[in-house]
Design a protein around this motif. Structure first.
Motif, PDB file in Angstrom:
ATOM      1  N   THR A  88      -3.409  10.972   4.001  1.00  0.00           N
ATOM      2  CA  THR A  88      -1.932  11.345   5.039  1.00  0.00           C
ATOM      3  C   THR A  88      -0.948   9.913   5.382  1.00  0.00           C
ATOM      4  OG1 THR A  88      -3.378  10.980   6.865  1.00  0.00           O
ATOM      5  CG2 THR A  88      -3.436  13.604   5.993  1.00  0.00           C
ATOM      6  N   THR A  89      -1.254   9.159   4.935  1.00  0.00           N
ATOM      7  CA  THR A  89      -0.791   7.627   5.156  1.00  0.00           C
ATOM      8  C   THR A  89      -0.388   7.907   3.241  1.00  0.00           C
ATOM      9  OG1 THR A  89      -2.979   6.264   4.455  1.00  0.00           O
ATOM     10  CG2 THR A  89      -2.809   7.000   6.688  1.00  0.00           C
ATOM     11  N   ASP A  90       0.934   6.798   4.159  1.00  0.00           N
ATOM     12  CA  ASP A  90       1.713   6.177   2.739  1.00  0.00           C
ATOM     13  C   ASP A  90       0.744   4.547   1.831  1.00  0.00           C
ATOM     14  OD1 ASP A  90       3.246   8.040   3.232  1.00  0.00           O
ATOM     15  OD2 ASP A  90       4.666   6.308   3.734  1.00  0.00           O
ATOM     16  N   SER A  91      -0.697   5.221   1.030  1.00  0.00           N
ATOM     17  CA  SER A  91      -1.379   3.967   0.384  1.00  0.00           C
ATOM     18  C   SER A  91      -1.837   3.771  -0.965  1.00  0.00           C
ATOM     19  CB  SER A  91      -3.185   4.774   0.858  1.00  0.00           C
ATOM     20  OG  SER A  91      -3.565   5.751   0.515  1.00  0.00           O
ATOM     21  N   ALA A  92      -0.427   4.953  -1.605  1.00  0.00           N
ATOM     22  CA  ALA A  92      -0.442   5.130  -3.050  1.00  0.00           C
ATOM     23  C   ALA A  92       0.559   3.818  -2.950  1.00  0.00           C
ATOM     24  CB  ALA A  92      -0.325   6.280  -4.083  1.00  0.00           C
ATOM     25  N   ILE A  93       0.232   2.750  -4.706  1.00  0.00           N
ATOM     26  CA  ILE A  93       1.418   2.485  -5.007  1.00  0.00           C
ATOM     27  C   ILE A  93       1.673   2.131  -6.550  1.00  0.00           C
ATOM     28  CG2 ILE A  93       1.892  -0.410  -5.220  1.00  0.00           C
ATOM     29  CD1 ILE A  93       1.168   0.098  -2.745  1.00  0.00           C
ATOM     30  N   ARG A  94       3.560   1.571  -6.092  1.00  0.00           N
ATOM     31  CA  ARG A  94       4.074   1.815  -7.834  1.00  0.00           C
ATOM     32  C   ARG A  94       4.453   0.233  -7.640  1.00  0.00           C
ATOM     33  NH1 ARG A  94       7.663   5.684  -6.452  1.00  0.00           N
ATOM     34  NH2 ARG A  94       6.068   7.417  -7.646  1.00  0.00           N
ATOM     35  N   ILE A  95       4.288  -0.673  -9.068  1.00  0.00           N
ATOM     36  CA  ILE A  95       5.019  -2.057  -8.489  1.00  0.00           C
ATOM     37  C   ILE A  95       5.386  -1.559  -9.941  1.00  0.00           C
ATOM     38  CG2 ILE A  95       3.993  -4.201  -9.351  1.00  0.00           C
ATOM     39  CD1 ILE A  95       1.500  -3.825  -7.405  1.00  0.00           C
ATOM     40  N   GLU A 111       1.614   2.155 -11.771  1.00  0.00           N
ATOM     41  CA  GLU A 111       0.719   3.131  -9.905  1.00  0.00           C
ATOM     42  C   GLU A 111      -1.050   3.196  -9.938  1.00  0.00           C
ATOM     43  OE1 GLU A 111       2.401   6.917 -10.180  1.00  0.00           O
ATOM     44  OE2 GLU A 111       4.671   6.436 -10.066  1.00  0.00           O
ATOM     45  N   CYS A 112      -1.138   2.973  -8.713  1.00  0.00           N
ATOM     46  CA  CYS A 112      -3.085   2.824  -8.583  1.00  0.00           C
ATOM     47  C   CYS A 112      -2.085   4.491  -7.013  1.00  0.00           C
ATOM     48  CB  CYS A 112      -3.193   2.025  -8.202  1.00  0.00           C
ATOM     49  SG  CYS A 112      -3.851   1.130  -9.756  1.00  0.00           S
ATOM     50  N   GLN A 113      -3.366   5.353  -6.792  1.00  0.00           N
ATOM     51  CA  GLN A 113      -3.927   6.125  -5.524  1.00  0.00           C
ATOM     52  C   GLN A 113      -4.752   6.236  -5.551  1.00  0.00           C
ATOM     53  OE1 GLN A 113      -1.676  10.054  -5.389  1.00  0.00           O
ATOM     54  NE2 GLN A 113      -1.054   9.754  -8.213  1.00  0.00           N
ATOM     55  N   ASP A 114      -5.738   5.579  -6.465  1.00  0.00           N
ATOM     56  CA  ASP A 114      -7.352   6.570  -5.990  1.00  0.00           C
ATOM     57  C   ASP A 114      -7.613   6.334  -5.011  1.00  0.00           C
ATOM     58  OD1 ASP A 114      -6.854   7.432  -8.746  1.00  0.00           O
ATOM     59  OD2 ASP A 114      -8.478   6.579  -9.266  1.00  0.00           O
ATOM     60  N   GLU A 115      -7.565   4.719  -4.389  1.00  0.00           N
ATOM     61  CA  GLU A 115      -8.151   4.250  -3.571  1.00  0.00           C
ATOM     62  C   GLU A 115      -7.277   4.308  -1.597  1.00  0.00           C
ATOM     63  OE1 GLU A 115     -10.773   2.304  -3.225  1.00  0.00           O
ATOM     64  OE2 GLU A 115     -11.029   2.082  -5.872  1.00  0.00           O
TER      65      GLU A 115
END
Length: 361
Positions: A239-246, A256-260
């Motif tokens: 529920t938090t904006d933890s995914a990253i797109r660089i 993009e990384c969102q596994d963690e």
């Protein structure tokens, strides 16, 4: 032994003797940097020269025994000795050939493997999943560690894209020729009329970037976005904006990384993948300028662009770069990838030696 390679070895031996003389005369206290430089060059040549001297001694012994072949009492014994020495000569020549090959500093590195579904929609994504399983099984057989860095799953299985880190000694050297287009021919699970379809995936092998390159990536060249991770539901929904797109602005490369669940961990993973991509781009530019490098890193993904074809109905796999066809597709998908890797490496080394022998020395 090829005449031009023999001439090259003679020149290297002459240089080796020069280095020994220079090192015996140099004043270390007054010129330490020069001493280190000469010592390193001497060290690099030592194995080649020792092997070359063994080869020359072996050849001298063969020549001496050839004279005894005309002696009725000793000819039989001489003939047996010559057979043994000729076998030894072949081994020494192979060792010399391997020692003369240019050393790729990236071969011992761990690597990222990036598999993308290209042409073929859902079936291409399913095949990308099959390829990932094949590399995962091969990694297990080689006792390498594999860690998924980023993935985007297909609607009916497999992956639209998956990036993994493979850690171990010599990983990049063994896998570097896997880069390129991979084509599959089979009846998809989604096919209702039994027709064979052709789909493609692309594979990229990227040696893990050096620490120096990571530092040199300019923060001002990066656009970093955060977004909410997508999940299957239940307790795994983040529920938090933890995914990253660089986005690396100069090259347009996006990771993009969102596994963690941690934004910090996702960012670290994304940066490591981005570093490897940029370093691979730089290597590719150098390779394009080098006439000895004939293989492109990554194809376009069109059906006509392929390094390898996997034909399921005939249990057949073909590597088009070396015209190798094997009817052992099932074994290879289970991880017995050395059936393809070893012939490709041997062909590459033969090409390199051929080019080496053509050079003016």
């Amino acid at each position: 032994m090829n005449h031009s390679i023999l001439n090259k070895l003679k020149i290297l031996e002459k240089r080796y003797l020069e280095l020994e003389l220079l090192l015996s005369k140099i004043d270390i206290s007054s010129n330490q940097n020069n001493f280190i430089k000469l010592s390193q060059e001497h060290s690099k040549l030592t194995d080649i020269i020792m092997c070359f001297r063994d080869w020359k001694l072996n050849k001298k012994e063969v020549n001496a025994l050839n004279i005894l072949l005309y002696d009725k009492d000793l000819s039989e014994m001489a003939n047996e000795e010559i057979k043994i020495l000729l076998k030894k000569s072949n081994i020494l020549e192979n060792n010399l050939n391997n020692l003369l090959l240019p050393n790729d500093p990236n071969d011992n590195k761990s690597c990222f493997i990036e598999i993308r579904a290209a042409t073929g929609g859902k079936e291409a994504a399913i095949f990308a999943g099959d390829l990932f399983k094949m590399y995962a099984r091969y990694s297990e057989l080689c006792h390498w560690k594999i860690e998924i860095m980023s993935r985007s799953e297909g609607e009916q299985g497999g992956f639209k894209e998956i990036i993994a880190k493979i850690k171990g000694k010599g990983v990049s050297g063994r896998l570097k020729f896997e880069s390129g287009g991979h084509r599959v021919q089979r009846i998809p699970q989604t096919e209702t009329q039994g027709r064979t379809h052709t789909s493609t995936c692309t594979v990229a092998i990227m040696p893990i970037a050096s620490h120096i390159l990571k530092i040199n990536i300019n923060a001002s060249d990066l656009k970093i976005d955060t977004f909410r991770s997508s999940g299957a539901g239940g307790q795994h929904v983040n529920t938090t904006d933890s995914a990253i797109r660089i986005t690396h602005i100069p090259t347009g490369s996006v990771v993009e990384c969102q596994d963690e669940r941690s934004q910090h961990k996702n960012k670290a993973k994304a940066l490591s993948i981005l570093s490897a991509r940029i370093e691979e781009m730089e290597r590719s530019k150098l390779h394009e300028k080098n006439a000895n490098i004939r293989r492109n890193l990554l194809g376009s993904g069109f059906r006509s662009d392929r390094n390898r074809t996997y034909n399921f109905p005939q249990n057949r796999i073909t590597d088009h770069r070396i015209n190798l066809t094997l009817y052992r597709l099932d074994e290879i998908l289970e991880g017995n990838l050395d059936l393809l890797i070893h012939p490709i490496i041997q062909e590459y080394q033969a090409d390199m030696l051929s080019n080496l022998s053509k050079k003016n020395v």
